[in-house]
Write a protein that holds these residues in place. Structure first.
Motif, PDB file in Angstrom:
ATOM      1  N   CYS A 129       0.981  -1.237   0.005  1.00 30.32           N
ATOM      2  CA  CYS A 129       0.031   0.063  -0.083  1.00 30.32           C
ATOM      3  C   CYS A 129       0.705   1.311  -0.166  1.00 30.32           C
ATOM      4  N   GLY A 130       1.976   1.082   0.152  1.00 26.83           N
ATOM      5  CA  GLY A 130       2.868   2.597  -0.115  1.00 26.83           C
ATOM      6  C   GLY A 130       3.099   2.969   1.363  1.00 26.83           C
ATOM      7  N   GLU A 131       2.248   2.717   2.453  1.00 27.76           N
ATOM      8  CA  GLU A 131       2.280   3.300   3.800  1.00 27.76           C
ATOM      9  C   GLU A 131       2.172   2.372   4.580  1.00 27.76           C
ATOM     10  N   CYS A 132       2.952   1.581   5.181  1.00 23.36           N
ATOM     11  CA  CYS A 132       2.749   0.160   5.994  1.00 23.36           C
ATOM     12  C   CYS A 132       2.059   0.446   7.425  1.00 23.36           C
ATOM     13  N   TYR A 133       0.886  -0.369   7.580  1.00 23.59           N
ATOM     14  CA  TYR A 133       0.162  -0.116   9.012  1.00 23.59           C
ATOM     15  C   TYR A 133       0.702  -0.999  10.349  1.00 23.59           C
ATOM     16  N   LEU A 134       1.675  -1.912   9.845  1.00 24.94           N
ATOM     17  CA  LEU A 134       2.168  -2.768  10.713  1.00 24.94           C
ATOM     18  C   LEU A 134       2.661  -2.424  12.065  1.00 24.94           C
ATOM     19  N   ASN A 135       3.057  -1.378  12.227  1.00 18.33           N
ATOM     20  CA  ASN A 135       3.583  -0.666  13.485  1.00 18.33           C
ATOM     21  C   ASN A 135       2.446  -0.311  14.290  1.00 18.33           C
ATOM     22  N   ILE A 136       1.181  -0.136  13.907  1.00 17.52           N
ATOM     23  CA  ILE A 136       0.239   0.009  14.562  1.00 17.52           C
ATOM     24  C   ILE A 136      -0.757  -0.820  14.755  1.00 17.52           C
ATOM     25  N   THR A 137      -0.641  -2.138  14.379  1.00 16.34           N
ATOM     26  CA  THR A 137      -1.750  -3.186  14.264  1.00 16.34           C
ATOM     27  C   THR A 137      -1.091  -4.600  14.695  1.00 16.34           C
ATOM     28  N   GLY A 138       0.061  -4.378  15.666  1.00 14.77           N
ATOM     29  CA  GLY A 138       0.694  -5.464  15.991  1.00 14.77           C
ATOM     30  C   GLY A 138       1.280  -6.518  15.132  1.00 14.77           C
ATOM     31  N   GLY A 139       1.764  -5.872  13.796  1.00 10.31           N
ATOM     32  CA  GLY A 139       2.279  -7.036  12.926  1.00 10.31           C
ATOM     33  C   GLY A 139       1.306  -7.656  12.161  1.00 10.31           C
ATOM     34  N   ILE A 140       0.071  -7.217  12.137  1.00  7.69           N
ATOM     35  CA  ILE A 140      -0.991  -7.949  11.268  1.00  7.69           C
ATOM     36  C   ILE A 140      -1.785  -7.096  10.434  1.00  7.69           C
ATOM     37  N   CYS A 141      -1.717  -7.439   9.272  1.00  5.96           N
ATOM     38  CA  CYS A 141      -1.944  -6.113   8.286  1.00  5.96           C
ATOM     39  C   CYS A 141      -3.483  -6.200   8.193  1.00  5.96           C
ATOM     40  N   PRO A 142      -4.060  -4.782   8.412  1.00  7.74           N
ATOM     41  CA  PRO A 142      -5.423  -4.951   8.330  1.00  7.74           C
ATOM     42  C   PRO A 142      -6.063  -4.913   7.014  1.00  7.74           C
ATOM     43  N   LEU A 143      -5.323  -4.667   6.030  1.00  8.30           N
ATOM     44  CA  LEU A 143      -5.682  -4.662   4.725  1.00  8.30           C
ATOM     45  C   LEU A 143      -5.800  -6.156   4.036  1.00  8.30           C
ATOM     46  N   THR A 144      -4.936  -7.103   4.365  1.00  8.88           N
ATOM     47  CA  THR A 144      -5.377  -8.534   3.707  1.00  8.88           C
ATOM     48  C   THR A 144      -5.798  -9.403   4.935  1.00  8.88           C
ATOM     49  N   ALA A 145      -5.700  -9.161   6.253  1.00  3.75           N
ATOM     50  CA  ALA A 145      -6.250  -9.900   7.314  1.00  3.75           C
ATOM     51  C   ALA A 145      -7.751  -9.620   7.473  1.00  3.75           C
ATOM     52  N   CYS A 146      -8.259  -8.620   7.071  1.00  6.47           N
ATOM     53  CA  CYS A 146      -9.734  -8.140   7.087  1.00  6.47           C
ATOM     54  C   CYS A 146     -10.295  -8.337   5.651  1.00  6.47           C
ATOM     55  N   SER A 147     -11.390  -9.051   5.377  1.00  9.01           N
ATOM     56  CA  SER A 147     -11.990  -9.175   3.878  1.00  9.01           C
ATOM     57  C   SER A 147     -12.280  -7.685   3.410  1.00  9.01           C
ATOM     58  N   LYS A 148     -12.476  -6.942   4.280  1.00 10.97           N
ATOM     59  CA  LYS A 148     -13.113  -5.567   3.864  1.00 10.97           C
ATOM     60  C   LYS A 148     -11.966  -4.530   4.125  1.00 10.97           C
ATOM     61  N   SER A 149     -10.843  -4.917   4.237  1.00 11.17           N
ATOM     62  CA  SER A 149      -9.661  -4.135   4.401  1.00 11.17           C
ATOM     63  C   SER A 149     -10.164  -2.954   5.315  1.00 11.17           C
ATOM     64  N   LEU A 150     -10.621  -3.074   6.362  1.00  7.97           N
ATOM     65  CA  LEU A 150     -10.823  -1.614   7.379  1.00  7.97           C
ATOM     66  C   LEU A 150      -9.521  -1.389   8.006  1.00  7.97           C
ATOM     67  N   VAL A 151      -9.335  -0.197   8.185  1.00  8.76           N
ATOM     68  CA  VAL A 151      -8.111   0.323   8.738  1.00  8.76           C
ATOM     69  C   VAL A 151      -8.474   0.853  10.150  1.00  8.76           C
ATOM     70  N   ASN A 152      -9.754   1.203  10.460  1.00  6.00           N
ATOM     71  CA  ASN A 152     -10.038   1.760  11.875  1.00  6.00           C
ATOM     72  C   ASN A 152     -10.593   0.963  12.904  1.00  6.00           C
ATOM     73  N   GLY A 153     -10.595  -0.474  12.333  1.00  5.59           N
ATOM     74  CA  GLY A 153     -11.191  -1.326  13.541  1.00  5.59           C
ATOM     75  C   GLY A 153     -12.334  -2.285  12.997  1.00  5.59           C
ATOM     76  N   GLN A 154     -12.723  -2.894  13.769  1.00  2.00           N
ATOM     77  CA  GLN A 154     -13.660  -4.097  13.370  1.00  2.00           C
ATOM     78  C   GLN A 154     -15.102  -3.749  12.940  1.00  2.00           C
ATOM     79  N   CYS A 155     -15.653  -4.214  11.947  1.00  2.00           N
ATOM     80  CA  CYS A 155     -17.063  -3.844  11.501  1.00  2.00           C
ATOM     81  C   CYS A 155     -17.878  -4.350  12.388  1.00  2.00           C
ATOM     82  N   GLY A 156     -19.296  -4.369  12.217  1.00  8.52           N
ATOM     83  CA  GLY A 156     -20.316  -4.792  13.000  1.00  8.52           C
ATOM     84  C   GLY A 156     -20.873  -6.253  12.635  1.00  8.52           C
ATOM     85  N   GLY A 157     -20.094  -6.837  11.664  1.00 11.03           N
ATOM     86  CA  GLY A 157     -20.903  -8.015  11.199  1.00 11.03           C
ATOM     87  C   GLY A 157     -19.949  -9.265  11.586  1.00 11.03           C
TER      88      GLY A 157
END
Length: 206
Positions: A129-157
């Motif tokens: 993505c050009g700007e890695c989020y892993l430093n704020i998500t514990g080394g788990i990528c929210p873009l690939t570990a979440c099917s919706k690629s959410l970056v601000n937390g869990q969805c309601g589903g």
């Protein structure tokens, strides 16, 4: 093809506030890795007395190989407050999973270019993505570990720790929460994710 570039010097120095163990990955020769710049920065950290050890190898995304090679650096890793990884997101996620609950930080951002980008047999992936989020998500990528690629937390589903889109898939943000709790960094959930700087892609494309 992937291009890996260093995060800003200020960002890397902030991640190295305590003692760090450094891991370099030189596995993908088709990947552009800022080797000279990384060596210079690591030299500065060493001279400042912040480095407990440096480990350079090929393909840290191979967990069996990584486990074997890191076994020779147990004392150096134990002496470090965190592990600083110079690689793409796949390598960082592999190290983070293996060394938990040790804090693991990424020192690079990964930017895509058109063309074949290689195949990994692992369940983790790098969205480049050009700007890695892993430093704020514990080394788990929210873009690939979440099917919706959410970056601000869990969805309601999500239900019972499973993804709304794919019931066989673990909720990425529940994984992130448990990892942050494991490494003592739940405070990171209070940090809103900034809008990604898409100009990184433009700079490379030019």
């Amino acid at each position: 093809m992937l291009i890996t570039q260093l995060k800003s010097k200020e960002a890397i120095e902030s991640l190295s506030a305590g003692k760090v163990f450094i891991i370099n990955c030189h596995g993908c020769k088709e990947v552009s890795f800022p080797e000279a710049e990384a060596k210079e920065l690591q030299k500065e950290l060493q001279e400042a007395g912040k480095v407990t050890g440096i480990f350079t190898t090929d393909y840290i995304c191979n967990p069996d190989n990584l486990k074997l090679r890191l076994s020779y650096y147990e004392k150096e890793i134990a002496a470090a407050d965190a592990v600083l990884v110079f690689s793409c997101g796949v390598g960082v996620q592999t190290v983070s999973e293996f060394l938990a609950p040790k804090k693991v930080f990424v020192a690079c951002d990964t930017i895509p270019l058109p063309g074949f980008q290689g195949v990994t047999p692992l369940e983790v992936d790098c969205a480049q993505c050009g700007e890695c989020y892993l430093n704020i998500t514990g080394g788990i990528c929210p873009l690939t570990a979440c099917s919706k690629s959410l970056v601000n937390g869990q969805c309601g589903g999500a239900k019972a720790g499973k993804c709304e889109v794919d019931p066989d898939m673990e909720c990425g943000w529940e994984r992130i929460y448990h990892r942050l709790k494991q490494v003592g960094r739940l405070d990171m959930l209070k940090c809103p994710v900034q809008i990604r700087d898409y100009s990184n892609d433009v700079q490379i494309a030019e």
